[in-house]
Design a protein around this motif. Sequence first.
Motif, PDB file in Angstrom:
ATOM      1  N   VAL A 193      -2.585   5.096  -3.710  1.00 23.23           N
ATOM      2  CA  VAL A 193      -1.392   4.263  -3.845  1.00 23.23           C
ATOM      3  C   VAL A 193      -1.515   3.090  -2.878  1.00 23.23           C
ATOM      4  N   ILE A 194      -1.540   1.890  -3.429  1.00 23.29           N
ATOM      5  CA  ILE A 194      -1.578   0.669  -2.633  1.00 23.29           C
ATOM      6  C   ILE A 194      -0.190   0.040  -2.660  1.00 23.29           C
ATOM      7  N   ARG A 195       0.418  -0.095  -1.508  1.00 19.03           N
ATOM      8  CA  ARG A 195       1.741  -0.723  -1.413  1.00 19.03           C
ATOM      9  C   ARG A 195       1.552  -2.190  -1.010  1.00 19.03           C
ATOM     10  N   TRP A 196       2.237  -3.076  -1.724  1.00 16.65           N
ATOM     11  CA  TRP A 196       2.039  -4.501  -1.511  1.00 16.65           C
ATOM     12  C   TRP A 196       3.388  -5.222  -1.507  1.00 16.65           C
ATOM     13  N   ARG A 197       3.345  -6.437  -1.045  1.00 23.45           N
ATOM     14  CA  ARG A 197       4.499  -7.329  -1.130  1.00 23.45           C
ATOM     15  C   ARG A 197       3.999  -8.753  -1.290  1.00 23.45           C
ATOM     16  N   SER A 198       4.856  -9.600  -1.810  1.00 24.08           N
ATOM     17  CA  SER A 198       4.483 -10.996  -2.033  1.00 24.08           C
ATOM     18  C   SER A 198       4.453 -11.738  -0.711  1.00 24.08           C
ATOM     19  N   ALA A 199       3.467 -12.590  -0.553  1.00 22.94           N
ATOM     20  CA  ALA A 199       3.350 -13.402   0.655  1.00 22.94           C
ATOM     21  C   ALA A 199       4.067 -14.731   0.438  1.00 22.94           C
ATOM     22  N   PRO A 200       4.747 -15.248   1.456  1.00 18.67           N
ATOM     23  CA  PRO A 200       5.436 -16.547   1.299  1.00 18.67           C
ATOM     24  C   PRO A 200       4.489 -17.679   0.909  1.00 18.67           C
ATOM     25  N   VAL A 207       0.452  -3.699   2.391  1.00 14.92           N
ATOM     26  CA  VAL A 207       1.244  -3.206   3.517  1.00 14.92           C
ATOM     27  C   VAL A 207       1.192  -1.690   3.635  1.00 14.92           C
ATOM     28  N   GLY A 208       0.450  -1.035   2.761  1.00 10.78           N
ATOM     29  CA  GLY A 208       0.331   0.417   2.851  1.00 10.78           C
ATOM     30  C   GLY A 208      -0.825   0.923   2.013  1.00 10.78           C
ATOM     31  N   PHE A 209      -1.483   1.982   2.491  1.00 14.62           N
ATOM     32  CA  PHE A 209      -2.629   2.574   1.798  1.00 14.62           C
ATOM     33  C   PHE A 209      -2.501   4.089   1.912  1.00 14.62           C
ATOM     34  N   GLU A 210      -2.052   4.717   0.816  1.00 15.98           N
ATOM     35  CA  GLU A 210      -1.787   6.153   0.814  1.00 15.98           C
ATOM     36  C   GLU A 210      -2.734   6.858  -0.145  1.00 15.98           C
ATOM     37  N   ILE A 211      -3.110   8.067   0.213  1.00 18.15           N
ATOM     38  CA  ILE A 211      -4.001   8.877  -0.613  1.00 18.15           C
ATOM     39  C   ILE A 211      -3.401  10.268  -0.772  1.00 18.15           C
ATOM     40  N   TYR A 212      -3.306  10.714  -2.003  1.00 13.76           N
ATOM     41  CA  TYR A 212      -2.768  12.035  -2.306  1.00 13.76           C
ATOM     42  C   TYR A 212      -3.869  12.846  -2.975  1.00 13.76           C
ATOM     43  N   PRO A 213      -4.544  13.728  -2.228  1.00  8.22           N
ATOM     44  CA  PRO A 213      -5.649  14.502  -2.802  1.00  8.22           C
ATOM     45  C   PRO A 213      -5.134  15.702  -3.604  1.00  8.22           C
ATOM     46  N   LYS A 214      -5.965  16.153  -4.519  1.00  7.03           N
ATOM     47  CA  LYS A 214      -5.603  17.275  -5.377  1.00  7.03           C
ATOM     48  C   LYS A 214      -6.864  18.012  -5.789  1.00  7.03           C
ATOM     49  N   SER A 215      -6.757  19.301  -5.957  1.00  3.30           N
ATOM     50  CA  SER A 215      -7.880  20.129  -6.394  1.00  3.30           C
ATOM     51  C   SER A 215      -7.659  20.550  -7.842  1.00  3.30           C
ATOM     52  N   ILE A 216      -8.608  20.215  -8.709  1.00  4.98           N
ATOM     53  CA  ILE A 216      -8.514  20.529 -10.138  1.00  4.98           C
ATOM     54  C   ILE A 216      -9.814  21.201 -10.554  1.00  4.98           C
ATOM     55  N   ARG A 217      -9.707  22.368 -11.157  1.00  2.45           N
ATOM     56  CA  ARG A 217     -10.910  23.111 -11.522  1.00  2.45           C
ATOM     57  C   ARG A 217     -11.705  22.377 -12.595  1.00  2.45           C
ATOM     58  N   LYS A 281       2.303  -0.208  -5.841  1.00  2.49           N
ATOM     59  CA  LYS A 281       3.749  -0.150  -5.692  1.00  2.49           C
ATOM     60  C   LYS A 281       4.211  -1.315  -4.822  1.00  2.49           C
ATOM     61  N   GLU A 282       5.225  -2.015  -5.310  1.00  2.00           N
ATOM     62  CA  GLU A 282       5.771  -3.103  -4.511  1.00  2.00           C
ATOM     63  C   GLU A 282       6.634  -2.532  -3.392  1.00  2.00           C
ATOM     64  N   GLU A 283       6.442  -3.026  -2.197  1.00  2.00           N
ATOM     65  CA  GLU A 283       7.154  -2.538  -1.004  1.00  2.00           C
ATOM     66  C   GLU A 283       7.654  -3.738  -0.212  1.00  2.00           C
ATOM     67  N   ASN A 284       8.917  -4.098  -0.407  1.00  2.00           N
ATOM     68  CA  ASN A 284       9.480  -5.252   0.289  1.00  2.00           C
ATOM     69  C   ASN A 284      10.142  -4.888   1.612  1.00  2.00           C
ATOM     70  N   GLY A 285      10.188  -3.605   1.918  1.00  2.00           N
ATOM     71  CA  GLY A 285      10.823  -3.188   3.167  1.00  2.00           C
ATOM     72  C   GLY A 285       9.906  -3.200   4.364  1.00  2.00           C
ATOM     73  N   VAL A 286       8.644  -3.544   4.150  1.00  2.00           N
ATOM     74  CA  VAL A 286       7.665  -3.552   5.238  1.00  2.00           C
ATOM     75  C   VAL A 286       7.016  -4.930   5.302  1.00  2.00           C
ATOM     76  N   GLU A 287       7.070  -5.543   6.462  1.00  2.00           N
ATOM     77  CA  GLU A 287       6.376  -6.812   6.674  1.00  2.00           C
ATOM     78  C   GLU A 287       4.897  -6.541   6.948  1.00  2.00           C
ATOM     79  N   TRP A 288       4.060  -7.528   6.621  1.00  2.00           N
ATOM     80  CA  TRP A 288       2.630  -7.355   6.889  1.00  2.00           C
ATOM     81  C   TRP A 288       2.372  -7.164   8.375  1.00  2.00           C
ATOM     82  N   SER A 289       3.108  -7.871   9.217  1.00  2.00           N
ATOM     83  CA  SER A 289       2.899  -7.772  10.662  1.00  2.00           C
ATOM     84  C   SER A 289       3.319  -6.416  11.205  1.00  2.00           C
ATOM     85  N   ASN A 290       4.122  -5.650  10.423  1.00  2.00           N
ATOM     86  CA  ASN A 290       4.603  -4.342  10.881  1.00  2.00           C
ATOM     87  C   ASN A 290       3.988  -3.189  10.094  1.00  2.00           C
ATOM     88  N   ARG A 291       2.929  -3.457   9.362  1.00  2.00           N
ATOM     89  CA  ARG A 291       2.411  -2.414   8.485  1.00  2.00           C
ATOM     90  C   ARG A 291       1.774  -1.261   9.247  1.00  2.00           C
TER      91      ARG A 291
END
Length: 703
Positions: A193-200, A207-217, A281-291
């Motif tokens: 999951v890559i979280r992004w926001r528009s730059a001025p 602004v975010g890089f999340e990974i959700y691992p899963k085991s599948i036979r 996923k768009e994430e407008n609640g996080v600034e790039w400087s505060n990621r």
Amino acid sequence: MSIMGLRSHGCPRHWALLLLFVSYTCAWYLPGYSIKRYNDDEPIPLLVNKIFSDHTQLQYAYFDLPFVCPASGEKHVGSPFASGHSVSQNLGEILRGDRIMTSDFELHMGKNVECRALCTKEVGRKDVNWGRQLITEGYVVEWIADNLPGATSFVTVDRSRKYYASGFKLGYREFSPVDGKQRYYINNHFTIVIRWRSAPEGGKVVVGFEIYPKSIRAEDHTENGCPEHVHGDHDGLELHIPPNLDRLREMYPGSSYLPEDDGYDDGATLKVPITYSVYFKEENGVEWSNRWDLYFSKQDESSMTHWLAVLNSLTICGVLGVAVYVIWNRTVQGDIKGRGDGAMEDGKFKRGGAKKEGLLDQATDVERDGDLDSDEEGIDDVSGWKLLHADVFRVPQFSGLLAPLIGSGMQLLFMTTGLLLLSCLGILNPSFRGGFVSVGMGLFIFAGLFSGYFSGSLYKTFGGVSWRKNTLITALLFPGLTFSLVFILNLFVWAQASSTAIPFGTLVGIVALWLLIQVPLVYVGSWYGFMRAKPWEHPTKTSSIPRQIPPQPWYLHSVQGTILTGLAPFAVLFIELLFVFKNLWQDKSGYYYVFGFLSAVTSILVVTVSEVTIIATYSQLCSENYHWWWQSFLTGGSSAFWVFAYCIWYYYFHLHITGFVSSLLFFSYSLLACTVYGLLIGTVGFLTAYAFIRRIYSSVKVD
């Protein structure tokens, strides 16, 4: 408004120059402040790094794992390098075990991917057993995208806040409800999951890089390599290869118990299909400087503890400050100015205008001990420390070793001050991966000038003549012992095939920096300190015959007494040490960020060490013991003993390190860190004691 306009409005010239400087600094690259903007469908390189664990100090490169897809060597769109290409790293990244390489994962800004098959890897029994061991030890994987480490996302208990933990689990284990045995499962599907926001300025920023691992036979995967319902419920892929019963019966004839795993390899394999999904996923609640803040949410929650640490440090420092104030009043204000205890002028005591010549003559009194005995009753009111005016600056034993140690301590002091300052300014920030170690190494090498200067100057003060020998000891002693220890430990890590092992080429580079850059700098500094600079001037002259030292209290001449003086500085430091240790030995992220608190506690620590050294030195002088040179150094650095004891306590009660090599690394590097700390703080104590003694003896003069 132009700079000339600023001047015309009364703005001082230096403000105009400052604004000009700031305008230029905007064009500089400061690590962590370079923003990368992406357009739609623009590729985002995903880099793979290593796996690490809280239970061991051994790390492994990602592509060294047997159950991951090997690099295909193909170039992907937007990447100038083929997969498997090693990304250039700084010295700090190499020393911390990073092995960053390009991968075959394809990410394009704004383009979601339901599922994509990467490969199907076949692993044998030995690889399966190693995978089980890694899962048991809790290894996690680190990937990097847009300079952010892939994170596992969590929420607080009250679900009010979200925070990140760097990395994601390699696999998991659980007990089977059928037979109650423990089963091991490998994660083989990754939802990115890559979280992004528009730059001025245009484009999009990550602004975010999340990974959700899963085991599948493997049985749930279709012909295209992906599961039919990738986000549905699936049984996990167990790391298990059924035993070869026929082979086991041949190996254990007549036995009623056949082990499932006895180390044999019959060629049987386990298929591990590896797939991944990508969502933006768009994430407008996080600034790039505060990621990066999400990685520090857990540390933010402990800010009150940091404030308590500062308050505790200030309390201890204040109490000791009162004691130092009393001592200062007694020596400089009381003993010198008006209590009639006697004064000293030109090295001779005067009482009521009558000189006691022959009592403490400075150079030619060959019958000094006899005179002292005959006049002992007449000087009972003279303070004990005043009696040492002709001996207090006597050259100590092993002065040829003390001068290089003080020089190395000054080198470490310069390095530490620079690191804390740059960290507080934000230049050394988490996105500058490995920057703390790299910059620290550079500062240490450059500080060889200070090491040589102070060592040569002090050596000259002690009356030394072989300044080249002193230079070699200064340049080789501490760095040489440190490198020897690291090299020996590296042999153990090499044997484990761990990425924590320092490559041979890096070792050669470190030796080159040491011998070709630092040693010449130490030589230049030592030459200037010995040949050009004046020796340290003392307010009193030293007599030719040493004074006899009376019996001393136990706390002034025993090892226990010296160690006890380190309790106060340790009490200032131990709360903040808990956070530092947790970051170094447990979180393993290297993203310690509260340098403001650490700098405050460090400043208070330096003041506390100075106060403790003054109190201990004054007590020693009042007991007519003038051997303060080494004692002040040991008193200042004695808190290192308690820090190492704290390391041992932390190992047994907070860590879960397993294995001989990991334990060896922990204790060896802890001992090295405590030695560095003791050398640094011991130098602070030595310089404080010297300044204090110079001040009180230079003040004991009246007409």
